[in-house]
Design a protein around this motif. Structure first.
Motif, PDB file in Angstrom:
ATOM      1  N   ILE A 104       0.585  -1.501  -0.300  1.00 34.94           N
ATOM      2  CA  ILE A 104      -0.229  -0.554   0.086  1.00 34.94           C
ATOM      3  C   ILE A 104       0.967   1.831   0.104  1.00 34.94           C
ATOM      4  CG2 ILE A 104      -2.073  -1.043   1.305  1.00 34.94           C
ATOM      5  CD1 ILE A 104      -1.583   0.724   3.637  1.00 34.94           C
ATOM      6  N   GLY A 105       0.244   2.158  -0.230  1.00 36.37           N
ATOM      7  CA  GLY A 105       0.728   3.567  -0.309  1.00 36.37           C
ATOM      8  C   GLY A 105       1.385   4.205  -1.643  1.00 36.37           C
ATOM      9  N   GLU A 106       1.433   5.304  -1.760  1.00 39.14           N
ATOM     10  CA  GLU A 106       2.367   6.063  -2.840  1.00 39.14           C
ATOM     11  C   GLU A 106       3.114   4.724  -4.187  1.00 39.14           C
ATOM     12  OE1 GLU A 106       2.756   9.461  -2.465  1.00 39.14           O
ATOM     13  OE2 GLU A 106       0.020  10.430  -2.130  1.00 39.14           O
ATOM     14  N   ASP A 107       4.314   4.764  -2.682  1.00 42.29           N
ATOM     15  CA  ASP A 107       5.582   4.118  -3.089  1.00 42.29           C
ATOM     16  C   ASP A 107       5.238   2.147  -3.073  1.00 42.29           C
ATOM     17  OD1 ASP A 107       5.316   3.823   0.042  1.00 42.29           O
ATOM     18  OD2 ASP A 107       7.508   3.881  -0.149  1.00 42.29           O
ATOM     19  N   ARG A 108       3.719   1.685  -3.163  1.00 46.60           N
ATOM     20  CA  ARG A 108       3.670   0.693  -3.353  1.00 46.60           C
ATOM     21  C   ARG A 108       4.311   0.297  -4.697  1.00 46.60           C
ATOM     22  NH1 ARG A 108      -0.870   2.683  -4.035  1.00 46.60           N
ATOM     23  NH2 ARG A 108      -1.998   2.530  -6.154  1.00 46.60           N
ATOM     24  N   GLU A 109       5.233   0.316  -5.572  1.00 46.80           N
ATOM     25  CA  GLU A 109       5.152  -0.461  -7.243  1.00 46.80           C
ATOM     26  C   GLU A 109       6.987  -0.439  -6.686  1.00 46.80           C
ATOM     27  OE1 GLU A 109       4.709  -1.293  -9.557  1.00 46.80           O
ATOM     28  OE2 GLU A 109       1.959  -0.884  -8.950  1.00 46.80           O
ATOM     29  N   GLU A 110       7.386   0.867  -5.573  1.00 47.25           N
ATOM     30  CA  GLU A 110       8.744   0.286  -6.000  1.00 47.25           C
ATOM     31  C   GLU A 110       9.124  -0.753  -4.313  1.00 47.25           C
ATOM     32  OE1 GLU A 110       6.897   3.397  -5.698  1.00 47.25           O
ATOM     33  OE2 GLU A 110       7.958   4.261  -7.450  1.00 47.25           O
ATOM     34  N   GLN A 111       8.556  -0.514  -3.537  1.00 50.92           N
ATOM     35  CA  GLN A 111       8.390  -1.872  -2.904  1.00 50.92           C
ATOM     36  C   GLN A 111       8.141  -2.689  -3.283  1.00 50.92           C
ATOM     37  OE1 GLN A 111       5.077  -1.640   0.845  1.00 50.92           O
ATOM     38  NE2 GLN A 111       5.207   1.029   0.645  1.00 50.92           N
TER      39      GLN A 111
END
Length: 315
Positions: free
Chosen positions: A235-242
Motif C-alpha cells: 500500500i501507499g504511493e510508493d507501493r510499486e517501489e516496494q
C-alpha cells in the motif's frame, strides 16, 4: 499415516541410487531418515489460521519462494536475507521443526518468529499425506511447481552434490528412469503436483498455486498477488517501489552472492553446504542435458498425468 513408521517403511522399499533406498508410504517414496519426522508432522502439527505454509516438490523453486514470502511478510526485516539462508528463516516442518520430537522445536529469532503473528513453515510432504491436517485448518498454503524436465535436472545436480556421490555419482540415465517411474524423494512428481493443484481449485482462498516459470516471467505481478493472498498487500504511493525492492533483493543473483549462501559450511539439519541450494535457477536448462528421446518420454508422461486432467502445463 502409519502407526509404526519403520515397519511400514521396510515393508515396501526400492533402490533409487546405488545402495540408497526409499520407503513407500501411502503411494509416495520418501527418504528413510525423514519418514518418522513426516509421521510426526502428520499426527501432531496443528496449523494456526494465521500460519503460512510453503509446499513444494523438491528442487522446484523452494529457496526462491522462501525468500519472497519472508520479504513480503517481514518487510522491515527483509535485510536478514543477507545474513541468513532462506531455509533458516523458514524452517522445514519434517526436517527442522519435528525432526526429533512430537513437540515442535522452539522457533528462535533466526527462524520464522520475527513476525510473531504469522508463523512461516515449509514442507515437501505430499498433500495426500497432509490432507487431514490442512483440511482442518484455515491456514494459507503457497505451492510452487516447476517444469518436470527442469525439476529432474535440478534434482540430478543436487543429489550429485551429496557426500555419498563421491563413492559413485547418480547417472542421468538412471535419474531419468527413476523420475519417470516416480521413485525419487517425495515422488511421484506428478501425483505430488496434482494433489496440491486439485486443492487450489477446491479452496482457492487457502491455496495459492504458482509455477516457477510464471514467477520468472513476471515476478512483480505475482509478488503483488502473493501479498494480497497472504493478507498483506503493498500500500501507499510508493507501493510499486516496494514491490520492485522485494523482487530485486530476492533475485537469484543477489541471493547467490550473499556470503551466507556462498558458504561451504553445512547446516545442522542437512548434510549439504549452503551453497548447494544455489546452482543456476534457469528455465529450460534441461535442453542442455536431455536427448530428444528423453524429452519425448517425459512429455508423453506429462500429457498423461497433467493434460488429461485439464492441467495444461509442463511441455
Amino acid at each position: 499415516m502409519m502407526e509404526n513408521s519403520d515397519l511400514e517403511m521396510w515393508s515396501s522399499k526400492e533402490k533409487w541410487w546405488g545402495d540408497n533406498c526409499l520407503g513407500r508410504v501411502d503411494g509416495f517414496w520418501l527418504l528413510p531418515q525423514f519418514i518418522q519426522s513426516i509421521d510426526r508432522v502428520v499426527k501432531h502439527f496443528k496449523p494456526l489460521p494465521s500460519d503460512i505454509i510453503l509446499a513444494s516438490f523438491p528442487k522446484t523453486g523452494t529457496t526462491w519462494l522462501k525468500s519472497l514470502l519472508y520479504s513480503i511478510i517481514n518487510r522491515s526485516s527483509k535485510h536478514r536475507l543477507a545474513t541468513k539462508n532462506p531455509h533458516e528463516l523458514i524452517p522445514i516442518l519434517e526436517v527442522q521443526v519435528y525432526a526429533t520430537s512430537n513437540e515442535p522445536l522452539m522457533l528462535t529469532p533466526s527462524s520464522s518468529s520475527i513476525n510473531r503473528s504469522r508463523r512461516l513453515f515449509s514442507t515437501h510432504i505430499p498433500y495426500q499425506l497432509l490432507a487431514k491436517t490442512l483440511d482442518s485448518s484455515e491456514c494459507r498454503v503457497v505451492y510452487v511447481t516447476r517444469n518436470p524436465k527442469d525439476t529432474l535436472i535440478s534434482t540430478w545436480h543436487f543429489v550429485n552434490k551429496w557426500i555419498k556421490a563421491k563413492e559413485g555419482s547418480w547417472p542421468l540415465e538412471v535419474a531419468t528412469d527413476k523420475f519417470c517411474r516416480g521413485v525419487i524423494p517425495c515422488g511421484p512428481y506428478y501425483d505430488h503436483v496434482m494433489g496440491y493443484k486439485k486443492l487450489s481449485l477446491e479452496k482457492p482462498n487457502n491455496l495459492f498455486f504458482i509455477t516457477y516459470e510464471e514467477l520468472m516471467d513476471d515476478p512483480k505481478t505475482h509478488v503483488k498477488k502473493l501479498a494480497e493472498f497472504l493478507g498483506c498487500p503493498f500500500i501507499g504511493e510508493d507501493r510499486e517501489e516496494q514491490v520492485e525492492e522485494v523482487v530485486k533483493s530476492c533475485s537469484f543473483e543477489v541471493l547467490r552472492n550473499h556470503e551466507v549462501n556462498k558458504s561451504g559450511e553445512s547446516p545442522t539439519w542437512f548434510p549439504l553446504p549452503y551453497n548447494s541450494f544455489f546452482r543456476k535457477g534457469a528455465v529450460g536448462d534441461h535442453k542442455n542435458y536431455l536427448t530428444d528421446e528423453t524429452i519425448d518420454r517425459i512429455d508423453t508422461l506429462t500429457r498423461e498425468k497433467f493434460h488429461s486432467s485439464g492441467f495444461m502445463y509442463g511441455i
